[in-house]
Structure formats: C-alpha cells, structure tokens
Design a protein around this motif. Structure first.
Motif, PDB file in Angstrom:
ATOM      1  N   ASN A 146      -6.061  10.517  -1.237  1.00  0.00           N
ATOM      2  CA  ASN A 146      -5.156  10.693  -0.094  1.00  0.00           C
ATOM      3  C   ASN A 146      -4.989   9.431   0.752  1.00  0.00           C
ATOM      4  N   GLU A 147      -3.959   9.455   1.601  1.00  0.00           N
ATOM      5  CA  GLU A 147      -3.564   8.242   2.314  1.00  0.00           C
ATOM      6  C   GLU A 147      -4.647   7.740   3.262  1.00  0.00           C
ATOM      7  N   GLU A 148      -5.314   8.662   3.951  1.00  0.00           N
ATOM      8  CA  GLU A 148      -6.337   8.240   4.917  1.00  0.00           C
ATOM      9  C   GLU A 148      -7.432   7.423   4.214  1.00  0.00           C
ATOM     10  N   VAL A 149      -7.880   7.929   3.063  1.00  0.00           N
ATOM     11  CA  VAL A 149      -8.937   7.232   2.325  1.00  0.00           C
ATOM     12  C   VAL A 149      -8.408   5.927   1.715  1.00  0.00           C
ATOM     13  N   SER A 150      -7.172   5.948   1.199  1.00  0.00           N
ATOM     14  CA  SER A 150      -6.579   4.722   0.639  1.00  0.00           C
ATOM     15  C   SER A 150      -6.528   3.607   1.668  1.00  0.00           C
ATOM     16  N   VAL A 151      -6.076   3.957   2.873  1.00  0.00           N
ATOM     17  CA  VAL A 151      -5.956   2.953   3.932  1.00  0.00           C
ATOM     18  C   VAL A 151      -7.337   2.392   4.268  1.00  0.00           C
ATOM     19  N   LEU A 152      -8.313   3.295   4.347  1.00  0.00           N
ATOM     20  CA  LEU A 152      -9.674   2.848   4.668  1.00  0.00           C
ATOM     21  C   LEU A 152     -10.202   1.878   3.601  1.00  0.00           C
ATOM     22  N   ILE A 153      -9.984   2.228   2.327  1.00  0.00           N
ATOM     23  CA  ILE A 153     -10.470   1.370   1.244  1.00  0.00           C
ATOM     24  C   ILE A 153      -9.770   0.013   1.294  1.00  0.00           C
ATOM     25  N   PHE A 154      -8.457   0.042   1.471  1.00  0.00           N
ATOM     26  CA  PHE A 154      -7.705  -1.208   1.516  1.00  0.00           C
ATOM     27  C   PHE A 154      -8.214  -2.110   2.641  1.00  0.00           C
ATOM     28  N   ARG A 155      -8.367  -1.526   3.827  1.00  0.00           N
ATOM     29  CA  ARG A 155      -8.806  -2.329   4.968  1.00  0.00           C
ATOM     30  C   ARG A 155     -10.228  -2.832   4.793  1.00  0.00           C
ATOM     31  N   ALA A 156     -11.077  -2.021   4.182  1.00  0.00           N
ATOM     32  CA  ALA A 156     -12.460  -2.443   3.968  1.00  0.00           C
ATOM     33  C   ALA A 156     -12.507  -3.625   2.997  1.00  0.00           C
ATOM     34  N   VAL A 157     -11.777  -3.519   1.873  1.00  0.00           N
ATOM     35  CA  VAL A 157     -11.788  -4.618   0.894  1.00  0.00           C
ATOM     36  C   VAL A 157     -11.215  -5.879   1.533  1.00  0.00           C
ATOM     37  N   ASN A 203     -10.617   1.416 -11.619  1.00  0.00           N
ATOM     38  CA  ASN A 203     -10.117   2.417 -12.561  1.00  0.00           C
ATOM     39  C   ASN A 203      -8.932   3.189 -11.998  1.00  0.00           C
ATOM     40  N   ARG A 204      -8.053   3.568 -12.891  1.00  0.00           N
ATOM     41  CA  ARG A 204      -6.701   3.983 -12.487  1.00  0.00           C
ATOM     42  C   ARG A 204      -6.673   5.219 -11.603  1.00  0.00           C
ATOM     43  N   GLU A 205      -7.691   6.054 -11.728  1.00  0.00           N
ATOM     44  CA  GLU A 205      -7.637   7.323 -11.004  1.00  0.00           C
ATOM     45  C   GLU A 205      -7.621   7.164  -9.484  1.00  0.00           C
ATOM     46  N   ILE A 206      -7.852   5.964  -8.981  1.00  0.00           N
ATOM     47  CA  ILE A 206      -7.880   5.827  -7.525  1.00  0.00           C
ATOM     48  C   ILE A 206      -6.504   5.978  -6.891  1.00  0.00           C
ATOM     49  N   ASP A 207      -5.442   5.945  -7.676  1.00  0.00           N
ATOM     50  CA  ASP A 207      -4.129   6.121  -7.076  1.00  0.00           C
ATOM     51  C   ASP A 207      -3.854   7.555  -6.630  1.00  0.00           C
ATOM     52  N   ASN A 208      -4.716   8.483  -7.030  1.00  0.00           N
ATOM     53  CA  ASN A 208      -4.463   9.884  -6.640  1.00  0.00           C
ATOM     54  C   ASN A 208      -5.122  10.285  -5.337  1.00  0.00           C
ATOM     55  N   SER A 239      -2.180  -1.270  -7.035  1.00  0.00           N
ATOM     56  CA  SER A 239      -1.367  -2.488  -6.996  1.00  0.00           C
ATOM     57  C   SER A 239      -1.566  -3.246  -5.701  1.00  0.00           C
ATOM     58  N   ALA A 240      -1.774  -2.509  -4.600  1.00  0.00           N
ATOM     59  CA  ALA A 240      -1.970  -3.179  -3.314  1.00  0.00           C
ATOM     60  C   ALA A 240      -3.232  -4.036  -3.353  1.00  0.00           C
ATOM     61  N   ILE A 241      -4.309  -3.501  -3.950  1.00  0.00           N
ATOM     62  CA  ILE A 241      -5.546  -4.280  -4.032  1.00  0.00           C
ATOM     63  C   ILE A 241      -5.374  -5.448  -5.000  1.00  0.00           C
ATOM     64  N   GLU A 242      -4.649  -5.211  -6.090  1.00  0.00           N
ATOM     65  CA  GLU A 242      -4.389  -6.315  -7.018  1.00  0.00           C
ATOM     66  C   GLU A 242      -3.672  -7.446  -6.308  1.00  0.00           C
ATOM     67  N   LEU A 259       0.827  -1.197   0.000  1.00  0.00           N
ATOM     68  CA  LEU A 259       0.000   0.000   0.000  1.00  0.00           C
ATOM     69  C   LEU A 259       0.867   1.255   0.000  1.00  0.00           C
ATOM     70  N   TYR A 260       1.953   1.222   0.749  1.00  0.00           N
ATOM     71  CA  TYR A 260       2.803   2.400   0.838  1.00  0.00           C
ATOM     72  C   TYR A 260       3.810   2.469  -0.295  1.00  0.00           C
ATOM     73  N   GLU A 261       4.249   1.302  -0.737  1.00  0.00           N
ATOM     74  CA  GLU A 261       5.278   1.299  -1.773  1.00  0.00           C
ATOM     75  C   GLU A 261       4.711   1.416  -3.171  1.00  0.00           C
ATOM     76  N   LEU A 262       3.598   0.732  -3.405  1.00  0.00           N
ATOM     77  CA  LEU A 262       3.103   0.638  -4.781  1.00  0.00           C
ATOM     78  C   LEU A 262       1.821   1.413  -5.038  1.00  0.00           C
TER      79      LEU A 262
END
Ligand SMILES: Nc1ncnc2c1ncn2[C@@H]1O[C@H](COP(=O)(O)OP(=O)(O)OP(=O)(O)O)[C@@H](O)[C@H]1O
Ligand SMILES: [Mg+2]
Length: 206
Positions: free
Chosen positions: A107-118, A100-105, A78-81, A71-74
């Motif tokens: 912020n970190e707080e939301v990314s972490v939440l999405i990753f943990r939820a999935v 869709n690719r635009e999710i890489d832009n 890619s983390a979800i993949e 999640l932090y490196e890639l």
C-alpha cells in the motif's frame, strides 16, 4: 496521507509557478543582451543568466526531493531503481540493488515510508560514510518486508544515537518514528572502520 498530499502540492507549485517565472526571466535577459548595443552590460547580464540557470537547476533537484513523481507514476520498484541511478550519477556512488518484484503490491503509506527511508539512508552514506559501494535490498516474504542498506564506508558508533548530547541528526530518528506507527523496526550495525549495515523490517498483511 495528508503530508504526502501537501508535499505533492508544494512540489507542483514550485514547479509550475517559480520555475515558469524564472524561465521567463531567462528569456527576457537574453533578449536584453541581444538588443543592447553597448558591451559594458554583457558581463553582468551573462552572470544574471547563469544565476537564473543555477537556480532553475536547484529547484528541479528540490522539487524531486520534496515529492518524487516516479513513486506515484511508476511504483516503488522503478522509483527506487531511478533513485539509485540518480545517486550514482550525482555522487558517483556505486549501488548494487536487489529488489523482488512483489513489493509493487504494497500500500501507498508503506511504499512512501520505504522510499523515504532508502533515500535518507543513501543520503547518509553520501554525507557521512565516505564509501565506494552501497548495497540496497528490498525483499518481501509472507509477512514482512525487509530492507537492507549497507555501505563499505568509515562506520560510526551507533551508541551516539542514544546519547542526546552527541545526537544531532533528524534523519534516523524520523525513520524510527515513522516505523513505530506501522509496527516496524530498525536495526543499525556499524563500527568505526567497518562500514554500516542498516536493516528495517515492516510487517505486512498478505
Ligand atoms: N552510513 C553512515 N556512515 C557513517 N556514519 C553515519 C552513517 N549514517 C549515519 N551516520 C552517523 O549517524 C548520525 C545520525 O544520522 P542522521 O541521519 O540521523 O543525521 P544526519 O544525517 O547527521 O542529519 P539529517 O539526517 O538530519 O540531515 C550522522 O550524523 C552520522 O554521524
Ligand atoms: Mg541523515
């Protein structure tokens, strides 16, 4: 993000200290095995080595679950993949995903939440659904990110979620709590015998 920082710290301590020491134990027990002339110790020593190996394996999985390095490196995509790939390899669950690719832009707080939820929703599928196929999609339109996770498993009655007497889990409750903090919502559609479809909607500022 204090919690994520602590998780990362904990994961790297586990990795750097505990794993290192156990690896050393493994080397020493092998040396001992080779230097002993008597064979009576061969079996217990072999067992000890096997136990150490298993523990190393478990720690590797735990470290990953506590703090996913991808999640932090890639980035999120890619983390979800790779999360989906691991679920496939480990639990033989077929996962179709569309992101869709635009999710890489985002912020970190939301990314972490999405990753943990999935991650939690996929764990739920493995634990409870008895499913063959899961679908994960993450899409961004102008003002929202929409996440859908569904399966073709046994389904459940979401009304149990409101009934404190029957409600045992922490996973879904904890996703809901985190979503509340950023104005997101979760909707669960499930029925016994008809699979489960969970959708999450998170507002984003573009
Ligand atoms: N995909 C699914 N298919 C079938 N049942 C599900 C699914 N997801 C959740 N459930 C049901 O909803 C309950 C609540 O889920 P929740 O994630 O909150 O808790 P849990 O998985 O039981 O425990 P925890 O997440 O705390 O380890 C589960 O116990 C299960 O009965
Ligand atoms: Mg759960």
């Amino acid at each position: 993000m204090a919690e994520e920082k602590e998780r990362r710290q904990l994961a790297s301590n586990l990795h750097d200290n505990v794993t290192q020491t156990l690896a050393l134990c493994l080397i020493k027990s092998k040396m001992l095995m080779e230097s002993l002339s008597s064979t009576v110790y061969a079996e217990p020593l072999n067992e000890i080595s096997e136990l150490i190996k298993q523990t190393l394996d478990n720690i590797r999985t735990m470290t990953f679950e506590i703090s996913p390095p991808d999640l932090y490196e890639l980035g999120l995509l890619s983390a979800i993949e790779s999360l989906c790939e691991r679920f496939h390899d480990k639990y033989r669950l077929t996962i179709y995903f569309h992101i869709n690719r635009e999710i890489d832009n985002i912020n970190e707080e939301v990314s972490v939440l999405i990753f943990r939820a999935v991650q939690e929703l996929l764990f739920n599928i493995v634990k409870h659904a008895n499913a063959n196929i899961a679908r994960v999609s993450i899409e961004r339109d102008r003002n929202f990110i929409r996440i859908n996770v569904s399966d073709d498993g046994i389904g459940f009655s979401p009304s149990v979620m409101n009934n404190k007497g029957n409600y045992t889990g922490f996973g879904i409750f904890s996703i809901k709590e985190r979503l509340k903090g950023i104005g997101g919502q979760m909707d669960i559609k499930s029925r016994r015998g008809f699979g489960t479809h969970i959708s999450i909607k998170i507002p984003v500022i573009s």
